[in-house]
Design an enzyme around this catalytic site. Structure first.
Site, short mmCIF file in Angstrom:
data_model
loop_
_atom_site.label_atom_id
_atom_site.label_comp_id
_atom_site.label_asym_id
_atom_site.label_seq_id
_atom_site.Cartn_x
_atom_site.Cartn_y
_atom_site.Cartn_z
CG ASP A 123 29.46 47.28 34.97
OD1 ASP A 123 29.47 47.86 36.08
OD2 ASP A 123 28.65 46.39 34.66
CG ASP A 125 31.97 46.10 30.13
OD1 ASP A 125 31.49 47.25 30.01
OD2 ASP A 125 31.30 45.14 30.53
CE1 TYR A 341 31.22 44.20 35.43
CE2 TYR A 341 32.84 43.76 33.72
CZ TYR A 341 31.60 44.22 34.11
OH TYR A 341 30.72 44.67 33.16
#
Lengths: 915, 229
Positions: A123, A125, A341
């Site tokens: 992901d 982040d 997302y």
């Protein structure tokens, strides 16, 4: 570019199995995909052929499950008693793959050995970046020659995934460092404080809120604690609120066209005399002159594009979904490709985003499809480029729909709701604002200004699709400047100030967001932890209140003068973390300064631990068996413990000389039955009770102190603690027990007649029990409504206090007990000859409305008075006399007054008792 | 010109007529070579720091008529000018409790930015602050004032008067009232009727400031003890 040639093998690693599957499916377009098992049975491996910028690739797509590694202290520091908690600020830590992730690690190693490239699909982040480096770590050990690339994507949709794989980037070490720093800081602070406070308090107090948790841990988290702080602070604010009356002048005017309500420009005054004087002036010359008529076009703007926090707040407000659940559902919608997302701070669409295409997809929807069509029709003029909320995390776009759905069969109601919210929010933020025409009419009556406003909605625009918001219209008659009229009504009205409401989850998210506590990815977890750890509870309106445990901890740290429960410290840390992720500071720098600071804080807190103990003592009874010297005193067997079914319950005397029957399984089992404080002797007999089970329950021969029990009771009594013995229960109610927390749990204290006469006719909902008909200060469910949040009424003189005797009416002075059991405890007793009236002062407090006099020596005592508001009874009252026959873990055996049968109070405060 | 007379003339032009004793004391305490305008200013400044019940002449015109605080009288007009000193000051536009909270926040070092009250979440009907919002900067104010004879009366800031403010007006400050209305025993203050000269009486002001939180709390209904009263 090698342009064809030999195929290379590419290992792709995603954060979760479902993402791996989606990526594989989207990239292969479902063609020629093979699935095989990895070593971990959840993390399958997908294989297919693909081409990256003309390079033939054999793609292997697999996954991890979140973090692959954990950070912890080296083994020798991991046991609680292995070291001084202060050493944890410097103890060596290591990052390692825990046992349950070893299979995944092996899969990665095996696959990495035969690959040339590693593409990271974690992901996008900070957390994902950190996991990416964990994967890199494992894979490069297995294969030093890997070419490492990062895929950047925000939605699991075909276009995005293909784009991403053709435009691979480098992994970002700064992001990963920021997470490392945070992990290490959290670990050290969390472990040191958790160990410190748990070891200090767990065995010192009977913390029954978590009675089922045998290994109670009073955890401390650097984010969790300020989050709790917000909840407690609001709670204190409510508790300390003093309602005040205010006055306002209202004016209305009715004409053929309708009615206009004019509000006083002064709003309200808190002084009756002044308000009346002005009102009188107005009534003397009531003629109103229109001084100004203003007409304005007003806009109500659609929301900014949706960020995580807004999503959580709105889902909480509109659907009463907890933020934690919201994120779970959003995650599922994302993994299934329906929304982008869901963890993003961005509330601003980049210019590259094809907003029209997103709207187009929604045209077919049976409910909002027609709105989407209208939006896309240029002649409607409805489209407007979205506003910029001013936040951009540079990683993900705002949350928006990525795939049309009219609802899937496997969706729960919450999936439907959340998808609808995301779609409607998106359509709203690309729509024109609602337009209203507002007319404000200002008038003058005897020099006082009043104004009325009417609104006509001209165009609803975005409100047509964003059904969660509304904008009311109201029509007022037409007025022209200079026009004069006599008002239809002119009244002086009063109102009462009310405390703010309890913090809702949305408010809390707001506070955390403003103060910078946690990140969009973690905030909902912190809230959930408060609930899981019994520090706070949430009512059906999504509003949070602290538990006694939560309040006690915050109070304790607050009394130390430390602002650990305030957001400032954490905000600074989060700020530093951000600096690391931007490369402005190094991980080492931040770790050093932060840990140094927190260690000083820790040492200081520890040297002030007495404050924490005192605060806990306000809410919790000190555990009966803390001192080691009591361990060997094994009492006589009474029965098998009905709670843990493992240990025996024995008759014992605690340090203060009070009798009780406690479970030998302590501290694992905290079952205890407190006996009346008036027992002078107790011996277990060979008689077995016929009615209590599980048997056998041996009966106890009691001897009571004559002067401490009512005359109609015998001093000798053969009783049973199993719950069948009414006499024992009654005496427990009358005399109380040796336990401080035994007071009236569940029964609810009753206002004494002497103090309950303060009536309040104001019609407002009580802030404590939320019922109409009384104000919080008169709430029967609260013990003392008045408490200043921070300033206690501790130092009060007791001189001159007296009550009148319930029996003979003579004045009874307040005196202080000097007996060993009740040293320092205040009581009233009748001076008249032959009159035995006697009452503990703190038991009056429990019953009384706003009686603030402090009984015992505890400086926190007054605060305890207010604790009963949540149905827990006067638990904090010092040596409360109005005990009930209660087991520390169970419910009270009885809940009604034996004198008059009223369930709302106990016999010792019964108004009928001495009549 | 006589120094004392020159000073007295100036003070009287400000509607502050000092007693001969005060004037004599003042002139004896200053050097006579000081320029007159400076002396006049000094005298005014010193006078503003005194208790007017001892320092000002009390004439029928410069003091309240008898029965000024009689609430049975609907309206009374007084030409004045009447110099008064402020004994107490209260903001009646805000609840006392909110003022207590503001003081406590200040004590804790948390100051509000502007006038932001965080408890309100916008756009949400069911979460609105149940209390009326505070109007702009504060006020109107209610004052307790005293004339040169020692008579006391309440005064209400009917219209915004410059310099009447909790944070800037001190206890002991002097106000000259002229051509003013008294309604139901309360003096109505307007910019036309009230001129704030300022000044303060240090000891009174300090005590007032020290006690303010306690007084506010008590007025808000907070009691140390009221169950057995």
């Amino acid at each position: 570019m090698s342009g064809g040639g030999r195929a290379i093998t590419v290992l792709n690693v995603a954060e979760k199995p479902s993402v791996a599957k989606s990526v594989a499916t989207l990239l292969s377009r479902g063609q020629g995909i093979r699935v095989r098992e990895g070593r971990s049975r959840y993390n399958k491996i997908f294989e297919f052929d693909y081409s990256i910028r003309g390079q033939h690739c054999r793609m292997l797509v697999t996954s991890v499950t979140g973090h692959l590694m954990e950070l912890d202290f080296e083994d020798r520091f991991r046991k609680w008693h292995s070291c001084d908690p202060a050493d944890l600020y410097a103890a060596p830590v290591r990052k390692f793959v825990p046992q349950d992730k070893l299979d995944i690690k092996r899969t990665l190693e095996e696959e990495a050995r035969r690959c040339q490239w590693l593409v990271l699909w974690l992901d996008c982040d900070r957390e994902g970046e950190n996991i990416a480096f964990e994967v890199i770590n494992i894979c490069t050990v297995a294969n030093r020659n890997l070419t490492i690339k990062r895929a950047r994507f925000s939605a699991l949709i075909e276009r995005e995934i293909h784009d991403s794989v053709q435009n691979l980037i480098e992994p970002n070490q700064w992001f990963a460092d920021a997470v490392d720093a945070r992990q290490e800081i959290d670990l050290r602070i969390g472990a040191s404080f958790t160990r410190f406070q748990t070891m200090l308090l767990r065995d010192a107090f009977v913390i029954d809120s978590a009675a089922d948790d045998r290994n109670l841990v009073l955890s401390y988290g650097p984010c969790q604690f300020p989050t709790l702080g917000f909840v407690v602070e609001r709670f204190w604010e409510i508790q300390s609120h003093e309602p005040e009356e205010f006055w306002t002048i209202n004016c209305s005017h009715k004409s053929e066209e309708g009615i206009a309500t004019f509000n006083w420009a002064r709003g309200h005054l808190f002084d009756y005399t002044c308000a009346v004087i002005i009102y009188e002036m107005c009534v003397e010359e009531p003629s109103a002159t229109v001084t100004r008529v203003r007409q304005q076009e007003k806009f109500k703007y659609p929301p900014h594009p949706l960020s995580t926090i807004e999503l959580e707040k709105r889902a909480s407000r509109y659907f009463r979904m907890s933020s934690e659940h919201t994120m779970k559902v959003a995650e599922e919608l994302y993994q299934a490709g329906f929304i982008s997302y869901p963890r993003t701070e961005t509330d601003n669409f980049s210019a590259r985003t094809d907003l029209h295409a997103i709207a187009q997809e929604q045209q077919g929807h049976p409910v909002w499809g027609s709105y989407a069509q209208r939006l896309l029709d240029p002649s409607s003029g409805l489209w407007r480029n979205p506003s910029n909320g001013g936040h951009d995390d540079k990683a993900h776009p705002p949350i928006h729909p990525t795939k049309f759905s009219g609802g899937e069969t496997n969706w729960s109601q919450d999936h439907h709701r959340l998808y609808e919210l995301v779609v409607r929010h998106f359509l709203a933020c690309v729509s024109q604002p609602a337009i209203g025409a507002e007319t404000t009419v200002e008038i003058d009556i005897a020099g006082e200004q009043f104004a009325a406003t009417g609104r006509v909605i001209i165009a609803k625009n975005y409100l047509d699709v964003y059904r969660f918001e509304s904008w009311g219209g109201s029509v007022i008659p037409t007025y022209v400047p200079g026009q004069q009229f006599i008002p239809t009504t002119l009244t002086l009205d009063s109102g009462v100030t009310r405390p703010p409401p309890l913090l809702s989850e949305a408010d809390l998210l707001n506070c955390m967001d403003k103060a910078g506590i946690g990140t969009d990815a973690t905030m909902h977890d912190h809230i959930k932890k408060l609930l899981d750890r019994f520090y706070a509870t949430k009512d059906q309106n999504m509003r949070l209140s602290p538990t006694n445990l939560g309040e006690a901890l915050v109070m304790g740290y607050d009394d130390m003068g430390y602002k650990l429960w305030k957001p400032n410290l954490r905000s600074m840390m989060e700020f530093d973390m951000r600096a690391v992720s931007e490369g402005a500071k190094t991980k080492a720098e931040v770790l050093e300064t932060c840990l140094q600071q927190m260690k000083a804080c820790f040492l200081d807190a520890r040297s002030n631990k007495q404050k924490l103990m005192e605060a806990m003592a306000v809410f919790f009874e000190r555990a009966a068996r803390t001192a080691r010297d009591e361990q060997h005193v094994v009492g006589e067997f009474v029965r098998l413990c009905g709670l843990c079914h493992q240990s025996n319950m024995v008759l014992k005397r605690n340090r203060d000389g009070n009798f009780m029957v406690g479970c030998l399984g302590f501290p694992q089992c905290r079952n205890v039955v407190w006996l009346p404080g008036s027992v002078s002797e107790a011996v277990v007999t060979a008689n077995i009770c016929n009615s209590c089970s599980p048997g056998p329950v041996y009966m106890i021969q009691f001897k009571f102190r004559r002067l401490e029990i009512p005359p109609n009771y015998s001093v000798d009594h053969l009783g049973c603690i199993g719950g069948c013995d009414d006499t024992l229960q009654q005496l427990t109610e009358i005399c109380g027990t040796g336990s401080r927390m035994s007071a009236a749990r569940g029964g609810g204290p009753t206002p004494l007649s002497s103090s309950a006469q303060r009536s309040n006719s104001r019609q407002q909902a009580c802030s404590n029990c939320r019922q109409l008909g009384h104000s919080s200060t008169d709430c029967p469910s609260v013990i003392s409504g008045t408490r200043n949040s921070r300033s206690r009424r501790a130092d009060q003189q007791d001189g001159g206090l007296s009550i009148s005797c319930n029996t003979c009416g003579a004045s009874c002075p307040l005196r202080t007990a000097n007996t060993s059991n009740n040293k320092g405890r205040k009581f009233y007793s009748c001076q008249s000859e032959g009159c035995n009236f006697f009452v503990w002062e703190d038991s009056l407090q429990n019953g009384g409305g706003r009686h603030g006099a402090n009984g015992g020596a505890s400086n926190s005592g007054t605060r305890s008075n207010s604790l009963g508001g949540r149905g827990r009874g006067g638990r904090g009252a010092n040596n409360a006399a109005n005990g009930t026959f209660v087991s520390a873990t169970g419910d009270p055996v009885t809940g009604r007054c034996y004198v008059c049968g009223d369930p709302s109070h106990f016999a010792n405060v019964c108004p009928n008792r001495f009549t | 010109m006589d120094l004392a007379a020159a000073v007295a003339t100036h003070l009287t032009s400000r509607s502050l007529s000092p007693t001969p004793q005060w004037l004599a004391h003042f002139t004896s305490s200053v050097r006579s070579n000081t320029p007159l305008p400076a002396l006049q200013k000094t005298a005014e400044f010193r006078l503003l720091g005194t208790d007017i019940t001892t320092s000002l002449q009390a004439t029928p015109q410069s003091t309240f008529p008898a029965g000024i605080s009689e609430s049975a009288v609907p309206e009374l007009r007084i030409p004045g000018p009447v110099p008064v000193q402020v004994l107490d000051l209260e903001d009646i536009g805000r609840s006392r409790w909110s003022q207590v909270e503001a003081i406590e926040m200040d004590e804790r070092g948390e100051t509000r930015k502007g006038h932001e009250v965080i408890r309100v979440v916008p756009d949400e009907e069911d979460n609105s602050d149940p209390n009326p919002p505070a109007t702009n900067a504060g006020g109107p104010h209610k004052l307790l004032v005293q004339d040169a004879k020692g008579n006391k009366a309440y005064a209400f800031e009917l219209e915004d008067v410059k310099d009447i403010d909790i944070s800037s007006l001190s206890i002991g400050a002097k106000i000259v009232l002229r051509d003013f209305t008294v309604a139901r025993g309360v003096i109505m203050l307007t910019p036309r009727s009230a001129l704030v000269l300022g000044g303060k009486i240090e000891a009174w002001d300090k005590k007032w400031k020290d006690d303010r939180k306690k007084v506010l709390k008590e007025k808000a209904g907070w009691r140390e003890e009221n169950a057995f009263s």
